[in-house]
Scaffold this motif. Sequence first.
Motif, PDB file in Angstrom:
ATOM      1  N   THR A 144       5.317   6.610   1.533  1.00  0.00           N
ATOM      2  CA  THR A 144       4.182   7.401   0.704  1.00  0.00           C
ATOM      3  C   THR A 144       3.289   6.556  -0.011  1.00  0.00           C
ATOM      4  O   THR A 144       3.824   5.534  -0.603  1.00  0.00           O
ATOM      5  CB  THR A 144       4.743   8.566  -0.021  1.00  0.00           C
ATOM      6  OG1 THR A 144       3.575   9.623  -0.343  1.00  0.00           O
ATOM      7  CG2 THR A 144       5.328   8.162  -1.300  1.00  0.00           C
ATOM      8  N   ARG A 145       2.122   6.967  -0.507  1.00  0.00           N
ATOM      9  CA  ARG A 145       1.264   6.107  -1.541  1.00  0.00           C
ATOM     10  C   ARG A 145       1.958   6.310  -2.665  1.00  0.00           C
ATOM     11  O   ARG A 145       2.555   7.226  -3.214  1.00  0.00           O
ATOM     12  CB  ARG A 145      -0.018   7.036  -1.680  1.00  0.00           C
ATOM     13  CG  ARG A 145      -0.855   7.025  -0.273  1.00  0.00           C
ATOM     14  CD  ARG A 145      -2.506   7.018  -0.851  1.00  0.00           C
ATOM     15  NE  ARG A 145      -2.732   8.219  -1.671  1.00  0.00           N
ATOM     16  CZ  ARG A 145      -2.977   9.532  -1.217  1.00  0.00           C
ATOM     17  NH1 ARG A 145      -3.297   9.721   0.001  1.00  0.00           N
ATOM     18  NH2 ARG A 145      -3.388  10.448  -1.873  1.00  0.00           N
ATOM     19  N   ALA A 170       0.894  -1.159  -0.023  1.00  0.00           N
ATOM     20  CA  ALA A 170       0.053  -0.005   0.108  1.00  0.00           C
ATOM     21  C   ALA A 170       0.747   1.474   0.081  1.00  0.00           C
ATOM     22  O   ALA A 170       0.491   2.152  -0.224  1.00  0.00           O
ATOM     23  CB  ALA A 170      -0.857  -0.039   1.428  1.00  0.00           C
ATOM     24  N   GLN A 171       2.103   1.308   0.385  1.00  0.00           N
ATOM     25  CA  GLN A 171       3.007   2.294   0.507  1.00  0.00           C
ATOM     26  C   GLN A 171       4.261   1.901  -0.069  1.00  0.00           C
ATOM     27  O   GLN A 171       4.895   0.931  -0.469  1.00  0.00           O
ATOM     28  CB  GLN A 171       3.311   2.672   2.034  1.00  0.00           C
ATOM     29  CG  GLN A 171       2.188   2.990   3.066  1.00  0.00           C
ATOM     30  CD  GLN A 171       1.933   4.466   2.840  1.00  0.00           C
ATOM     31  OE1 GLN A 171       2.803   5.335   3.211  1.00  0.00           O
ATOM     32  NE2 GLN A 171       0.812   4.709   2.191  1.00  0.00           N
TER      33      GLN A 171
END
Length: 441
Positions: free
Chosen positions: A333-334, A263-264
């Motif tokens: 971060t995304r 996810a990151q």
Amino acid sequence: MFLASVLLLLFAAGPASAALPVQHWTRPDGVRVWLIESPVLPMVDVQVDFDAGGRRDPPGQGGLAYVTAHLTGKGVRASGDRRALDENELSEAWADLGASFGASAGSDRFSFTLRSLTDADLLSRVVTLAARQIGEPAFPADVWQRERERLAASLRESRTRPGTLAEEAFGQAVYRDHPYANDMTEASLARIDVADMRRHHAILQPCRARVSIVGAVSRAQADALAASLLARLPAGTCAPLPPVAEVQALAAPAERRLPFASAQAHVLMGQPGYKRDDPDYFALLVGNYILGGGGFVSRLTTEVREKRGLSYSVYSYFSPGLHAGAFTVGLQTRPEQAEQAIAVARDVVKRFVAEGPTAEELQAAKDFLIGGYALRIDSNRKLLDNLAQIAWYGLPLDYLQTWPGEVQKVTLADIRAAFARKLQPDRMVTVVVGGGPAAAR
């Protein structure tokens, strides 16, 4: 007795006297000893360091220092009238003594640490057992086979985490062919046997030891303690160990992007930094607090998190050692924001190197660092950590007393000059794990 034990542990975690004087001497056998007498509690903490850390691992045998240290706790061999102890018996012996003892290996150092009460009879038995573990480890082959499989499984599991992959790729890119990049892998574990551990253990000779002691012992008692702890190591010839090459500066920027279903996106940026004995140490310490080491008050947090919401946490730090440890900027971060976050972080570093901090930032950093200094030495364990740094890096004996003054002396010009000498923002490594095709699945 239970209440007394609880109170003792509470006091052991409490404040130690600040700015205690450091004593240093060299024994006739070559053992170098550093001592801080701290008589408040009837306890002693000891650290014994050798130049036998990971930088001494042979090529292709990354992790040898680590596993050698680990196996010293898995049994001791018979010696004289003392029978051998297997790993369970050794563990039970330490539990019966109520003392703690262990071995570890980092990039530079191979270390033993000991904590015990100073009751004369108890301490004598503690030191005798510790000396056996230091000088007479059994290195049982069957235990090594088990531990090798366990470590290999742990490595496989760790590589299912994007953070681990990012750290490995970053270390390889920053250090390249330097021993600091010689990671422990399944392949390197397969190349290590107990004979290799015994050869590595042979580096540990008394005249190569640096012994740091903090506690309720006199100089005479500390001298005897150091001698007894190392008495079962062979004297050896103490020929100089081969020099280890320095970490080379990066000639050009480099990027490595590893797709990962996370996810990151995990981002690490940096380059070789500086050695611990560098005269710019305090300017870099204070400057990095402002840049990215000060948490929510740092430049990186302000620009990346607060103004743009690109990352929950962003940080920077130096890792100075016997060689130039990495300067690192890290964030998560995304995936779709990774490029923007990288660009902002790079710009912050570049501007800081070019311009340095403001006067207000410098004063706030000094206030925090000096105001919190007491927390760096508020227990015997923390005092020991600092004393071992003094011993290992050859720092002045009054280092603990002068530390706040050295921080206070740092100027804006010092920080600008130090960062300009040490960092080249246009030649940094960037590693990104996550955000590629695998992240989209």
